[in-house]
Design a protein around this motif. Sequence first.
Motif, PDB file in Angstrom:
ATOM      1  N   ASP A  73      75.517  39.019  57.676  1.00 41.42           N
ATOM      2  CA  ASP A  73      74.534  39.696  56.833  1.00 41.42           C
ATOM      3  C   ASP A  73      75.222  40.526  55.756  1.00 41.42           C
ATOM      4  OD1 ASP A  73      72.135  40.941  55.922  1.00 41.42           O
ATOM      5  OD2 ASP A  73      72.491  42.618  57.276  1.00 41.42           O
ATOM      6  N   GLU A  74      76.219  41.307  56.151  1.00 41.22           N
ATOM      7  CA  GLU A  74      76.888  42.173  55.178  1.00 41.22           C
ATOM      8  C   GLU A  74      77.677  41.361  54.146  1.00 41.22           C
ATOM      9  OE1 GLU A  74      79.719  46.153  55.144  1.00 41.22           O
ATOM     10  OE2 GLU A  74      78.403  45.699  56.842  1.00 41.22           O
ATOM     11  N   ILE A  75      78.332  40.313  54.590  1.00 43.14           N
ATOM     12  CA  ILE A  75      79.093  39.461  53.660  1.00 43.14           C
ATOM     13  C   ILE A  75      78.173  38.887  52.602  1.00 43.14           C
ATOM     14  CG2 ILE A  75      80.379  37.294  53.449  1.00 43.14           C
ATOM     15  CD1 ILE A  75      81.406  37.922  56.374  1.00 43.14           C
ATOM     16  N   LEU A  76      77.064  38.299  53.038  1.00 45.35           N
ATOM     17  CA  LEU A  76      76.148  37.650  52.100  1.00 45.35           C
ATOM     18  C   LEU A  76      75.396  38.656  51.237  1.00 45.35           C
ATOM     19  CD1 LEU A  76      74.658  34.769  54.279  1.00 45.35           C
ATOM     20  CD2 LEU A  76      76.300  34.578  52.400  1.00 45.35           C
ATOM     21  N   ARG A  77      74.969  39.751  51.831  1.00 47.39           N
ATOM     22  CA  ARG A  77      74.205  40.745  51.081  1.00 47.39           C
ATOM     23  C   ARG A  77      75.058  41.367  49.970  1.00 47.39           C
ATOM     24  NH1 ARG A  77      69.413  43.348  52.465  1.00 47.39           N
ATOM     25  NH2 ARG A  77      69.576  42.613  54.632  1.00 47.39           N
ATOM     26  N   VAL A 126      72.472  28.897  53.220  1.00 46.67           N
ATOM     27  CA  VAL A 126      71.306  29.407  52.496  1.00 46.67           C
ATOM     28  C   VAL A 126      69.984  28.831  53.009  1.00 46.67           C
ATOM     29  CG1 VAL A 126      71.567  27.711  50.633  1.00 46.67           C
ATOM     30  CG2 VAL A 126      70.291  29.837  50.225  1.00 46.67           C
ATOM     31  N   VAL A 127      69.925  27.537  53.244  1.00 45.07           N
ATOM     32  CA  VAL A 127      68.662  26.913  53.646  1.00 45.07           C
ATOM     33  C   VAL A 127      68.209  27.426  55.009  1.00 45.07           C
ATOM     34  CG1 VAL A 127      67.525  24.740  54.218  1.00 45.07           C
ATOM     35  CG2 VAL A 127      69.086  24.847  52.264  1.00 45.07           C
ATOM     36  N   GLN A 132      65.237  32.671  58.438  1.00 40.07           N
ATOM     37  CA  GLN A 132      65.599  33.457  59.621  1.00 40.07           C
ATOM     38  C   GLN A 132      65.217  34.919  59.434  1.00 40.07           C
ATOM     39  OE1 GLN A 132      69.485  32.581  61.180  1.00 40.07           O
ATOM     40  NE2 GLN A 132      69.747  34.654  61.995  1.00 40.07           N
ATOM     41  N   PRO A 133      64.544  35.528  60.413  1.00 43.43           N
ATOM     42  CA  PRO A 133      64.173  36.941  60.306  1.00 43.43           C
ATOM     43  C   PRO A 133      65.381  37.820  59.995  1.00 43.43           C
ATOM     44  CG  PRO A 133      63.101  35.931  62.196  1.00 43.43           C
ATOM     45  CD  PRO A 133      64.071  34.919  61.678  1.00 43.43           C
ATOM     46  N   GLY A 134      65.206  38.710  59.034  1.00 47.27           N
ATOM     47  CA  GLY A 134      66.286  39.593  58.640  1.00 47.27           C
ATOM     48  C   GLY A 134      67.109  39.073  57.483  1.00 47.27           C
ATOM     49  N   PHE A 135      66.959  37.788  57.181  1.00 52.18           N
ATOM     50  CA  PHE A 135      67.718  37.186  56.086  1.00 52.18           C
ATOM     51  C   PHE A 135      66.802  36.677  54.971  1.00 52.18           C
ATOM     52  CE2 PHE A 135      70.856  37.108  59.436  1.00 52.18           C
ATOM     53  CZ  PHE A 135      72.058  37.321  58.777  1.00 52.18           C
ATOM     54  N   GLU A 136      65.583  37.180  54.935  1.00 51.05           N
ATOM     55  CA  GLU A 136      64.654  36.746  53.894  1.00 51.05           C
ATOM     56  C   GLU A 136      65.191  37.051  52.496  1.00 51.05           C
ATOM     57  OE1 GLU A 136      62.319  37.715  57.616  1.00 51.05           O
ATOM     58  OE2 GLU A 136      63.855  38.735  56.420  1.00 51.05           O
ATOM     59  N   SER A 142      68.151  34.411  45.601  1.00 48.73           N
ATOM     60  CA  SER A 142      68.308  33.092  44.977  1.00 48.73           C
ATOM     61  C   SER A 142      67.251  32.863  43.905  1.00 48.73           C
ATOM     62  CB  SER A 142      68.225  31.992  46.040  1.00 48.73           C
ATOM     63  OG  SER A 142      69.264  32.109  46.980  1.00 48.73           O
ATOM     64  N   ARG A 143      66.021  33.236  44.213  1.00 48.49           N
ATOM     65  CA  ARG A 143      64.939  33.051  43.240  1.00 48.49           C
ATOM     66  C   ARG A 143      65.119  33.967  42.030  1.00 48.49           C
ATOM     67  NH1 ARG A 143      62.268  32.287  48.175  1.00 48.49           N
ATOM     68  NH2 ARG A 143      61.750  34.493  48.408  1.00 48.49           N
ATOM     69  N   GLU A 144      65.559  35.198  42.267  1.00 48.28           N
ATOM     70  CA  GLU A 144      65.779  36.122  41.144  1.00 48.28           C
ATOM     71  C   GLU A 144      66.893  35.619  40.238  1.00 48.28           C
ATOM     72  OE1 GLU A 144      66.156  40.257  42.158  1.00 48.28           O
ATOM     73  OE2 GLU A 144      64.803  40.026  43.865  1.00 48.28           O
ATOM     74  N   ILE A 145      67.960  35.122  40.829  1.00 49.18           N
ATOM     75  CA  ILE A 145      69.078  34.585  40.051  1.00 49.18           C
ATOM     76  C   ILE A 145      68.634  33.359  39.257  1.00 49.18           C
ATOM     77  CG2 ILE A 145      71.271  33.360  40.283  1.00 49.18           C
ATOM     78  CD1 ILE A 145      71.934  35.367  42.577  1.00 49.18           C
ATOM     79  N   GLU A 146      67.867  32.504  39.884  1.00 47.56           N
ATOM     80  CA  GLU A 146      67.359  31.316  39.184  1.00 47.56           C
ATOM     81  C   GLU A 146      66.519  31.711  37.972  1.00 47.56           C
ATOM     82  OE1 GLU A 146      64.464  27.433  40.019  1.00 47.56           O
ATOM     83  OE2 GLU A 146      65.373  28.515  41.691  1.00 47.56           O
ATOM     84  N   LYS A 147      65.691  32.731  38.131  1.00 43.84           N
ATOM     85  CA  LYS A 147      64.834  33.166  37.016  1.00 43.84           C
ATOM     86  C   LYS A 147      65.661  33.673  35.846  1.00 43.84           C
ATOM     87  CE  LYS A 147      60.815  34.337  39.856  1.00 43.84           C
ATOM     88  NZ  LYS A 147      59.989  35.449  40.415  1.00 43.84           N
ATOM     89  N   ILE A 148      66.756  34.360  36.122  1.00 43.27           N
ATOM     90  CA  ILE A 148      67.626  34.844  35.047  1.00 43.27           C
ATOM     91  C   ILE A 148      68.164  33.671  34.239  1.00 43.27           C
ATOM     92  CG2 ILE A 148      69.845  35.960  34.544  1.00 43.27           C
ATOM     93  CD1 ILE A 148      69.305  37.781  37.004  1.00 43.27           C
TER      94      ILE A 148
END
Length: 212
Positions: A73-77, A126-127, A132-136, A142-148
């Motif tokens: 979680d910390e690595i990805l966040r 990612v998929v 998974q709960p806690g990793f929403e 991903s969606r925010e980055i895509e929008k940029i």
Amino acid sequence: MATRTRPGSAKRGAASAGGGSGSDRRSQLLSIAATLFATRGYAETTVRDIADEAGILSGSLYHHFSSKEAMLDEILRDFLSALRERFRKIEEDSDDPRAALDELIVASFEAISATPHAVALYQTQVVALARQPGFEYVGEYSREIEKIWLRLLVAGQKAGIFRADVDMNITYRFIRDTVWSSVRWYRPRGKYKPEAIAKQYLHVLYGGLLSS
């Protein structure tokens, strides 16, 4: 596909994991975990594996992290939040869509060079994690980055900088997948710096392969 690591690289990181301040040790343990998760697979890596690489007892790891999942979680966040903020700043600071796209691509290759194991983890997990709960937040980032990226691509299209006859949703996916999949073969300590890789990529993106 997970990235490869040079033999002994995790051990070299582990050699210093037993000393230093608490925050330094925590960072070192996260680095070891990221390396193992990316090279062996998250499911295949145990807390004991991480502790062994760090040269500590498994129980000692729990002084810093509550679980293997907490480390992931910390690595990805940390990776995703830093990437999103950098992309946001690029968008905010530029009024030229092409220059901004150049910067996004350079920033992406720099992230691959600086944090290859976090990039590899994100690609492979990612998929599954998005559900998974806690990793929403993984899907949200991903969606925010895509929008940029899409805002800049569409802005460039409307300004006449980018071609009008291409679908920018598809174009974004082409760019995203070709850039980030380079983590599979790019070696940060190899011949090419990330800026050189980005320059080559942009030459092909804008000019194609044809000589005329």
